[in-house]
Design a protein around this motif. Structure first.
Motif, short mmCIF file in Angstrom:
data_model
loop_
_atom_site.label_atom_id
_atom_site.label_comp_id
_atom_site.label_asym_id
_atom_site.label_seq_id
_atom_site.Cartn_x
_atom_site.Cartn_y
_atom_site.Cartn_z
N GLU A 89 91.44 -4.40 15.08
CA GLU A 89 92.34 -4.52 16.21
C GLU A 89 92.68 -3.20 16.86
O GLU A 89 92.85 -3.12 18.08
CB GLU A 89 93.64 -5.22 15.78
CG GLU A 89 93.46 -6.69 15.44
CD GLU A 89 94.75 -7.31 14.93
OE1 GLU A 89 95.80 -6.64 14.95
OE2 GLU A 89 94.71 -8.47 14.52
N ALA A 90 92.77 -2.13 16.08
CA ALA A 90 93.28 -0.90 16.68
C ALA A 90 92.54 0.35 16.26
O ALA A 90 92.18 1.17 17.08
CB ALA A 90 94.77 -0.75 16.35
N GLU A 103 86.34 -1.01 27.11
CA GLU A 103 85.56 -2.24 27.11
C GLU A 103 85.71 -2.99 25.79
O GLU A 103 85.86 -4.21 25.76
CB GLU A 103 84.09 -1.93 27.36
CG GLU A 103 83.23 -3.18 27.48
CD GLU A 103 81.78 -2.85 27.83
OE1 GLU A 103 81.03 -3.80 28.05
OE2 GLU A 103 81.44 -1.65 27.88
N TYR A 104 85.72 -2.25 24.67
CA TYR A 104 85.87 -2.88 23.37
C TYR A 104 87.23 -3.57 23.29
O TYR A 104 87.34 -4.70 22.83
CB TYR A 104 85.74 -1.84 22.27
CG TYR A 104 86.00 -2.39 20.88
CD1 TYR A 104 84.98 -3.01 20.17
CD2 TYR A 104 87.26 -2.30 20.29
CE1 TYR A 104 85.22 -3.53 18.89
CE2 TYR A 104 87.50 -2.80 19.03
CZ TYR A 104 86.47 -3.41 18.34
OH TYR A 104 86.72 -3.93 17.09
N ARG A 105 88.27 -2.88 23.75
CA ARG A 105 89.62 -3.47 23.68
C ARG A 105 89.72 -4.73 24.53
O ARG A 105 90.37 -5.70 24.16
CB ARG A 105 90.64 -2.43 24.12
CG ARG A 105 90.96 -1.41 23.04
CD ARG A 105 91.94 -0.37 23.51
NE ARG A 105 92.42 0.45 22.40
CZ ARG A 105 93.05 1.60 22.56
NH1 ARG A 105 93.28 2.07 23.77
NH2 ARG A 105 93.46 2.29 21.51
N VAL A 192 74.75 -17.14 21.33
CA VAL A 192 76.15 -16.92 21.67
C VAL A 192 76.26 -15.57 22.39
O VAL A 192 75.70 -14.56 21.93
CB VAL A 192 77.04 -16.91 20.42
CG1 VAL A 192 78.49 -16.59 20.78
CG2 VAL A 192 76.95 -18.24 19.71
N ASP A 193 76.96 -15.56 23.52
CA ASP A 193 77.15 -14.31 24.25
C ASP A 193 77.86 -13.29 23.37
O ASP A 193 78.80 -13.63 22.65
CB ASP A 193 77.98 -14.56 25.51
CG ASP A 193 77.25 -15.43 26.52
OD1 ASP A 193 76.00 -15.44 26.48
OD2 ASP A 193 77.91 -16.10 27.33
N CYS A 194 77.41 -12.04 23.43
CA CYS A 194 78.01 -11.04 22.56
C CYS A 194 78.16 -9.71 23.29
O CYS A 194 77.55 -9.48 24.34
CB CYS A 194 77.16 -10.84 21.30
SG CYS A 194 75.59 -9.99 21.58
N TYR A 195 79.00 -8.87 22.72
CA TYR A 195 79.14 -7.49 23.18
C TYR A 195 78.51 -6.61 22.12
O TYR A 195 78.91 -6.63 20.96
CB TYR A 195 80.62 -7.13 23.36
CG TYR A 195 80.87 -5.66 23.50
CD1 TYR A 195 80.41 -4.96 24.61
CD2 TYR A 195 81.56 -4.95 22.51
CE1 TYR A 195 80.62 -3.60 24.73
CE2 TYR A 195 81.78 -3.60 22.64
CZ TYR A 195 81.31 -2.92 23.74
OH TYR A 195 81.51 -1.57 23.86
N LEU A 196 77.49 -5.86 22.52
CA LEU A 196 76.77 -5.00 21.59
C LEU A 196 77.36 -3.60 21.62
O LEU A 196 77.37 -2.93 22.65
CB LEU A 196 75.29 -4.96 21.97
CG LEU A 196 74.32 -4.44 20.90
CD1 LEU A 196 74.29 -5.40 19.71
CD2 LEU A 196 72.92 -4.28 21.49
N CYS A 197 77.89 -3.16 20.48
CA CYS A 197 78.47 -1.82 20.39
C CYS A 197 77.36 -0.77 20.47
O CYS A 197 76.20 -1.03 20.13
CB CYS A 197 79.22 -1.65 19.07
SG CYS A 197 80.66 -2.74 18.87
N SER A 198 77.72 0.41 20.91
CA SER A 198 76.77 1.50 20.95
C SER A 198 76.33 1.87 19.54
O SER A 198 76.99 1.51 18.55
CB SER A 198 77.38 2.72 21.63
OG SER A 198 78.43 3.25 20.84
#
Length: 348
Positions: A89-90, A103-105, A192-198
């Protein structure tokens, strides 16, 4: 590395809180009732201010303090994945590169996240549609989570991906785990749509998770040694306490020395995350590698020192062994991970 006075006070505060609210009877009641979460316990922790410490930029805890919280969770067999939640979360967002932080937040807003170790993920990434498919054998912190953080190979590089568990394409199944004090969940999903971290943030997440679970095992070992030492002072054989026999003393001395070594390694690894990034990957891997083998070993030696009672269901020792074995299963010292550790050491 020595803890500061503030860090020692924080550790003692958390230890007193857990001692007051997480007794053996409390754990047994939750196990018998198959209670996967306790909203009252979480609310009490929030009122104590633990979550707020990570909740904003005003007074964030350091990685060392997060590791202390994880260690105390291991000592108390904390049944709620509070440290994992705070990590997602933080803390992770605060340590991310500035360009990725916002963007991650935004992707994580509105819910806590479950984390699955690399060994628990069987996933594939579709770069064309930016989706992830596959399954997660089990994840830490899955109960009540609305997001999942997982690891998968992308172009030969391990990457972390974040996706929404509320998607209709995700099937979540609560599972019964070896660790009776931890609620684990399995997931299956397709496209499933995802957010890919660097790649940088993915490595950071992997290292943080390794430090966190190593710290938890350190707490398990520390507590097991404490109550084993107390037990051998009172248990008698041939009219004398068994703690007076050299065989018992040597066993306890060996696991105590190994546990102290693990504690020093965990603190240094946690310090390295923020203060020495060039050492972070190696120290985190060494810490979890050391913890994965030591945790079950300490519990097994303690069982031998306890004699017959150590193997009984009514005695809590097997609960600590179950916690240690679960972490070992997530971070096994298999050939691939040992090769990675050797390669990291060769770069130094």
């Amino acid at each position: 590395m020595q803890l500061s006075l503030d860090q020692q006070e924080f550790r003692d505060l958390v230890r007193r809180f857990f001692a007051e609210h997480i007794s053996s009877e409390y754990l047994r009641i939750r196990i018998a009732a198959k209670q996967r979460s306790d909203a009252g316990l979480l609310l009490t922790m929030k009122q104590l201010g633990l979550e707020e410490g990570f909740g904003g930029d005003g007074a964030p805890f350091s990685v060392v303090e997060l590791a202390l919280l994880a260690s105390e969770s291991g000592r108390a067999l904390m049944p709620e994945p509070i440290a994992e939640r705070l990590l997602c979360e933080a803390l992770l967002a605060r340590l991310m590169p500035p360009g990725e932080r916002a963007e991650y937040r935004s992707k994580l807003a509105g819910g806590i996240a479950a984390i699955a170790a690399q060994e628990c993920c069987n996933l594939s990434y579709d770069a064309t549609h930016n989706t992830v498919s596959g399954s997660i054998t089990w994840a830490f912190g899955g109960e009540g989570a609305s997001r999942a953080l997982v690891f998968l190979p992308v172009d030969g590089v391990l990457r972390a991906a974040l996706f929404d568990l509320s998607s209709p394409r995700v099937v979540t199944k609560p599972i019964t785990s070896l660790d009776l004090t931890t609620a684990l969940s399995a997931f299956e999903f397709k496209q499933v749509d995802c957010y890919l971290c660097s790649a940088e943030s993915s490595e950071l997440l992997q290292n943080l998770l390794e430090v966190l679970k190593a710290a938890e095992i350190f707490g398990v070992c520390e507590r097991v040694i404490e109550f084993t030492c107390e037990y051998v002072k009172t248990r008698e054989q041939f009219g004398v306490p068994v703690g007076g026999f050299q065989a018992i003393q040597h066993k306890l001395a060996d696991i105590y020395a190994a546990t102290e070594s693990l504690g020093a390694m965990v603190r240094f690894a946690a310090w390295s995350v923020e203060r020495s990034p060039e050492q972070r990957q190696l120290t985190a891997r060494v810490a979890i590698s050391q913890a994965a083998d030591l945790g079950p070993l300490v519990c097994e030696v303690a069982m031998q020192c306890h004699g017959g009672i150590g193997f009984t269901w009514e005695y809590d020792l097997h609960l600590f062994l179950r916690r240690a074995k679960t972490v070992q299963l997530a971070f096994p010292n298999n050939e691939a991970r040992c090769d990675e550790l050797l390669n990291l050491a060769a770069r130094v």
